[in-house]
Motif scaffolding. Structure first.
Motif, mmCIF file in Angstrom:
data_model
loop_
_atom_site.group_PDB
_atom_site.id
_atom_site.type_symbol
_atom_site.label_atom_id
_atom_site.label_comp_id
_atom_site.label_asym_id
_atom_site.label_seq_id
_atom_site.Cartn_x
_atom_site.Cartn_y
_atom_site.Cartn_z
ATOM 1 N N ARG A 1 41.121 102.915 33.186
ATOM 2 C CA ARG A 1 40.237 101.705 32.958
ATOM 3 C C ARG A 1 40.326 100.820 34.498
ATOM 4 O O ARG A 1 39.139 100.285 34.761
ATOM 5 C CB ARG A 1 41.062 100.710 31.919
ATOM 6 C CG ARG A 1 40.883 99.464 31.648
ATOM 7 C CD ARG A 1 39.451 99.181 30.996
ATOM 8 N NE ARG A 1 39.184 100.072 29.885
ATOM 9 C CZ ARG A 1 39.702 99.929 28.789
ATOM 10 N NH1 ARG A 1 40.746 98.946 28.477
ATOM 11 N NH2 ARG A 1 39.497 100.459 27.751
ATOM 12 N N ALA B 1 37.144 99.897 36.754
ATOM 13 C CA ALA B 1 36.708 98.278 36.917
ATOM 14 C C ALA B 1 36.586 98.148 38.409
ATOM 15 O O ALA B 1 35.733 97.483 39.078
ATOM 16 C CB ALA B 1 37.834 97.480 36.276
ATOM 17 N N THR C 1 29.025 100.683 34.778
ATOM 18 C CA THR C 1 29.343 99.525 33.850
ATOM 19 C C THR C 1 29.262 99.997 32.461
ATOM 20 O O THR C 1 30.213 99.595 31.652
ATOM 21 C CB THR C 1 28.508 98.626 34.078
ATOM 22 O OG1 THR C 1 28.439 98.473 35.737
ATOM 23 C CG2 THR C 1 28.842 97.160 33.509
ATOM 24 N N VAL C 2 28.249 100.625 32.005
ATOM 25 C CA VAL C 2 28.075 101.029 30.707
ATOM 26 C C VAL C 2 29.127 101.850 30.218
ATOM 27 O O VAL C 2 29.801 101.856 29.051
ATOM 28 C CB VAL C 2 26.664 101.659 30.279
ATOM 29 C CG1 VAL C 2 26.820 102.449 29.116
ATOM 30 C CG2 VAL C 2 25.570 100.908 30.451
ATOM 31 N N TRP D 1 32.312 102.132 31.402
ATOM 32 C CA TRP D 1 33.465 101.214 31.416
ATOM 33 C C TRP D 1 33.591 100.530 30.175
ATOM 34 O O TRP D 1 34.525 100.383 29.319
ATOM 35 C CB TRP D 1 33.322 100.302 32.723
ATOM 36 C CG TRP D 1 34.540 99.195 32.821
ATOM 37 C CD1 TRP D 1 35.617 99.610 32.909
ATOM 38 C CD2 TRP D 1 34.463 97.864 32.794
ATOM 39 N NE1 TRP D 1 36.719 98.588 33.209
ATOM 40 C CE2 TRP D 1 35.776 97.381 33.042
ATOM 41 C CE3 TRP D 1 33.143 97.120 32.610
ATOM 42 C CZ2 TRP D 1 35.934 95.953 32.908
ATOM 43 C CZ3 TRP D 1 33.688 95.907 32.666
ATOM 44 C CH2 TRP D 1 34.842 95.281 32.822
ATOM 45 N N TYR D 2 32.278 99.836 29.899
ATOM 46 C CA TYR D 2 32.240 98.717 28.628
ATOM 47 C C TYR D 2 32.383 99.481 27.318
ATOM 48 O O TYR D 2 33.120 99.054 26.309
ATOM 49 C CB TYR D 2 30.842 97.901 28.804
ATOM 50 C CG TYR D 2 31.102 96.866 27.830
ATOM 51 C CD1 TYR D 2 31.906 95.652 28.524
ATOM 52 C CD2 TYR D 2 30.812 96.610 26.584
ATOM 53 C CE1 TYR D 2 32.027 94.571 27.616
ATOM 54 C CE2 TYR D 2 31.042 95.424 25.856
ATOM 55 C CZ TYR D 2 31.623 94.523 26.325
ATOM 56 O OH TYR D 2 32.186 93.481 25.552
ATOM 57 N N LEU E 1 35.740 100.022 26.759
ATOM 58 C CA LEU E 1 36.657 98.683 26.408
ATOM 59 C C LEU E 1 36.400 98.450 25.180
ATOM 60 O O LEU E 1 37.369 97.776 24.477
ATOM 61 C CB LEU E 1 36.034 97.775 27.151
ATOM 62 C CG LEU E 1 36.619 97.273 28.772
ATOM 63 C CD1 LEU E 1 35.842 96.167 29.448
ATOM 64 C CD2 LEU E 1 37.993 97.050 28.486
ATOM 65 N N ILE E 2 35.281 98.659 24.489
ATOM 66 C CA ILE E 2 34.911 98.297 23.179
ATOM 67 C C ILE E 2 36.322 98.417 22.081
ATOM 68 O O ILE E 2 36.682 97.347 21.415
ATOM 69 C CB ILE E 2 33.654 98.732 22.534
ATOM 70 C CG1 ILE E 2 32.440 98.359 23.303
ATOM 71 C CG2 ILE E 2 33.503 98.220 20.979
ATOM 72 C CD1 ILE E 2 31.156 98.746 23.092
ATOM 73 N N LEU F 1 32.776 90.007 22.292
ATOM 74 C CA LEU F 1 32.758 91.062 23.411
ATOM 75 C C LEU F 1 32.903 92.420 22.481
ATOM 76 O O LEU F 1 32.650 93.514 22.991
ATOM 77 C CB LEU F 1 33.764 90.841 24.261
ATOM 78 C CG LEU F 1 33.637 89.610 25.101
ATOM 79 C CD1 LEU F 1 35.002 89.393 25.878
ATOM 80 C CD2 LEU F 1 32.591 89.709 26.372
ATOM 81 N N SER F 2 33.560 92.351 21.344
ATOM 82 C CA SER F 2 34.089 93.579 20.762
ATOM 83 C C SER F 2 32.854 94.320 19.729
ATOM 84 O O SER F 2 32.862 95.342 19.333
ATOM 85 C CB SER F 2 35.400 93.621 19.986
ATOM 86 O OG SER F 2 35.087 92.613 18.629
ATOM 87 N N LEU G 1 41.373 91.249 30.506
ATOM 88 C CA LEU G 1 40.938 92.396 29.958
ATOM 89 C C LEU G 1 41.936 93.318 29.915
ATOM 90 O O LEU G 1 43.044 93.338 30.598
ATOM 91 C CB LEU G 1 39.519 93.086 30.483
ATOM 92 C CG LEU G 1 38.491 92.237 30.428
ATOM 93 C CD1 LEU G 1 37.340 92.960 30.960
ATOM 94 C CD2 LEU G 1 37.865 92.211 28.855
#
Lengths: 181, 503
Positions: free
Chosen positions: B111, B115, B174-175, B177-178, B181-182, B228-229, B457
């Motif tokens: 993670r 980032a 970025t995609v 990573w995100y 993260l969800i 965000l989630s 985060l």
């Protein structure tokens, strides 16, 4: 006036270990109870196939998006370098294939990744600001929830509750009914 | 079929449960910022502002304020660009390549490394914009319809390939990573929502009760993390799709990460400048990028580990494994340096031989030998287990490696340019305060982003670390040893995937 939709009823059993919930899914279904879904704080391999969910078609979507990216890039380069404004640089053919590889590759990866993730969000009904429906909020922490749709089962609530407890569901509190409209 | 050994070194220590993992990681997000965080963030903002002044000056007066001259037309800006892009390679490498190789130790560090990748690529992007001079015309690098002909970009140019490579890499990283993260954002959201549900404001509350409840309730945080989630629920169907998405993104990112620095190296290798025109550049640049990226991950993770007390998640096992990768890639880079020298001599091209002799013994000899000692000699110390398992040595060497990697790019770029074919054109590049200031700006930007990430985060991928608990944990290890003690001659590996695995 349209009749308001009746909320659906689900029985939710809570488990405290991955192995327990996997065993429960297999055995509960052998006893004739149809499991709707299992919610967990981390991925559990194969549990979707034990429940009977069809295999995801995300890879097919990814391939289609990737192929679209490839075709778009080749079309774009051909149009710009050969058709619209032919550029002869260093005496080379405007469509010299090796020079097309990097941009075509990058476009393939970009469209594939974006398209696949968009498909993932749409199929899961997810997106910014989407309000979740959690059967039990502890399932994003350390618990596992086995959810049974009562409309899809012929057994009584009490019978199903006892079957869930028999295969490891927590008894304090016992599996409870949750309504989802 | 994949099997997991039950007697591997545990990847999570301290007898953690899944709830402990949630607590340890989420409490950093939920707590008020600590004094140490505020201080570190304040310093980063200061660097950002001071560097920002230099950047504003550069944009106002143009890149003439840099130390460039007629012969050396590319120096600090492009050195910094390549350096930052290189650093931005470790995150995707850890997430994608190590995922494909099923290296579970990546779960604790992926993670933060991802980032770091994104922030490093953003910093690299700022140098692309800076060195364009007229930043407001940056869109000219894109194939957009225009009124000049229509004059399109030249797809034969490696600089155009670079535009596509860097922008694709930034977007896909970025995609990736995100999406990862969800689930963790869902965990944080549920913790905030639970505090709202457990502390409802009732008309019957006394003023004290109401005050206590208001202190616990965090409705704005619950709203933001819900936003965000993306409505994450964590059902088995969603997880199955999530795993497929992660696997395919890893499959896509693996060639992508290799392609990005390959294309960056093409910026030099496709030219006819002695010292740049070499076919070894793509693998050499990729190895160097992984080398510097891992070193930066080590620097950041060692600090985060101490500040956030994450010793049970980022164990000595993780640090040792990363050090081994630093040693391996450092050795590849060392072999590449020697190969370059050999080929320059073996080619029989006088200009090529001269370029390399000039690198080592010319006016920039100090940069060359700084590069050699930092990149080739220092990582060899990791052959000693006592050094690669020592936190102070690791921290110091991780910084030394990145100093060396900066010098590598400086050496390649400036020493190949500063002595042109005509001796009358020979110059010596000296950076100005604005070259340095713009570099300081990128550090400020990087650390501002990193500290915001580390505070708001989850720095560790909780969902993935939870999967590790059941296979490579102290508990699994104890069970395995208990079986051995009970008389089992060999330990049967635990099949994780059955035949016909559907992920």
């Amino acid at each position: 006036m349209a009749k308001s939709k009746e909320p659906k009823k689900y029985l939710v059993g809570i488990y405290d270990h991955e192995e327990k919930v996997v065993e429960a899914v297999k055995k509960v279904q052998k006893e004739g109870v149809k499991v709707e879904e299992v919610y967990s704080p981390h991925p559990i391999h194969h549990i979707d196939t034990y429940i009977g969910h069809p295999r995801t078609r995300i890879p097919i979507a990814a391939f289609m998006f990737g192929a679209t990216g490839t075709i778009l890039a080749i079309t774009m380069i051909t149009f710009m370098m050969k058709i619209d404004w032919p550029m002869i640089i260093g005496g080379k053919n405007p469509l010299y294939p090796p020079t097309m590889v990097p941009v075509t590759f990058e476009a393939t990866v970009l469209i594939c990744a974006l398209g696949m993730v968009a498909t993932f969000l749409i199929t899961n009904n997810m997106g910014p600001g989407k309000v979740e429906f959690m059967f039990d909020r502890r399932t994003t922490d350390d618990k596992y929830a086995l959810v049974v749709d009562l409309d899809k089962n012929t057994k009584s609530v009490e019978e199903i509750r006892q079957i869930l407890i028999k295969y490891g569901a927590e008894t304090t509190p016992p599996p409870r009914i949750v309504e989802k409209s | 079929m994949q099997v997991t050994s039950a007697i591997r070194e545990p990847l999570v220590t301290g007898g953690k449960t899944m709830h402990d993992i949630t607590e340890d990681i989420c409490k950093r997000v939920e707590e008020a910022p600590s004094k140490s965080w505020l201080m570190a963030f304040g310093v980063s903002v200061l660097l950002f502002v001071v560097g920002g002044l230099a950047l504003a000056h550069t944009w106002w007066y143009g890149i003439g304020v840099w130390g460039l001259n007629k012969t050396v037309g590319w120096a600090w800006d492009i050195t910094n660009f390549v350096w930052w892009v290189g650093i931005g390679h470790a995150g995707t490498l850890i997430s994608a390549i190590l995922l494909l190789f099923r290296q579970k130790w990546r779960t604790s560090i992926n993670r933060a490394a991802e980032a770091m990748t994104i922030f490093a690529v953003i910093c690299a992007g700022t140098f692309i914009l800076m060195h364009m001079g007229r930043t407001w015309l940056a869109h000219w690098a894109l194939p957009l319809p225009n009124t000049y002909g229509s004059l399109w970009v030249n797809f034969h140019s490696p600089l155009v390939w670079d535009v596509f490579a860097i922008s694709t890499y930034l977007t896909v990283s970025t995609v990736f990573w995100y999406v990862g993260l969800i689930p963790d954002l869902g965990t944080i959201r549920d913790r905030f929502v639970r505090t709202l549900e457990e502390n409802p404001l009732l008309p019957t509350d006394t003023p004290e009760e109401r005050k206590a409840k208001l202190k616990k309730r965090r409705p704005i945080a619950a709203f933001i993390y819900r936003l965000l989630s993306f409505g994450w629920e964590g059902g088995s169907k969603t997880w199955a799709r999530y795993e497929y998405v992660a696997l395919i993104l890893a499959g896509l990112s693996t060639p992508l990460v290799l392609s990005v620095h390959t294309i960056v190296s093409f910026d030099f290798a496709t030219s006819v400048i002695p010292g740049w025109h070499t076919t070894i550049f793509p693998p050499y640049f990729v190895a160097g990028a992984i080398f510097s990226g891992f070193a930066m991950v080590l620097t950041l993770m060692l600090v985060t580990r101490v500040v956030y007390k994450l010793e049970d998640y980022i164990t000595m096992e993780h640090i040792e494994l990363m050090n081994k990768i630093v040693m391996l890639t450092g050795s590849i880079v060392g072999v590449a340096y020697i190969t370059e020298f050999f080929i320059a001599w073996y080619s029989g091209v006088e200009a090529e031989s001269y370029a390399f002799i000039n690198r080592a013994f010319g006016p920039y000899w100090w940069a060359y030998w700084a590069m050699m000692s930092c990149n080739v000699i220092s990582p060899q110390l990791f052959w000693f287990k006592s050094i690669r398992t020592n936190l102070v040595w690791t921290f110091v060497l991780s910084i030394v490696v990145n100093v060396g990697m900066w010098f590598e790019r400086f050496v390649i770029i400036v020493t190949s340019l500063h002595r042109d074919y005509l001796p009358s054109s020979w110059t010596y590049f000296v950076p100005t305060i604005y070259d340095v200031g713009d570099y300081v700006f990128s550090f400020g930007l990087f650390f501002v982003c990193f500290f915001l990430f580390a505070k708001y985060l989850p720095v560790i991928n909780m969902a993935e670390v939870k999967t590790v608990l059941n296979s490579v944990s102290e508990e699994a290890r104890e069970k395995a040893f208990a079986k051995l003690k009970a008389g089992a001659e060999t330990l049967k590996a635990t099949p994780v995937y059955d035949k016909g695995n559907q992920v």
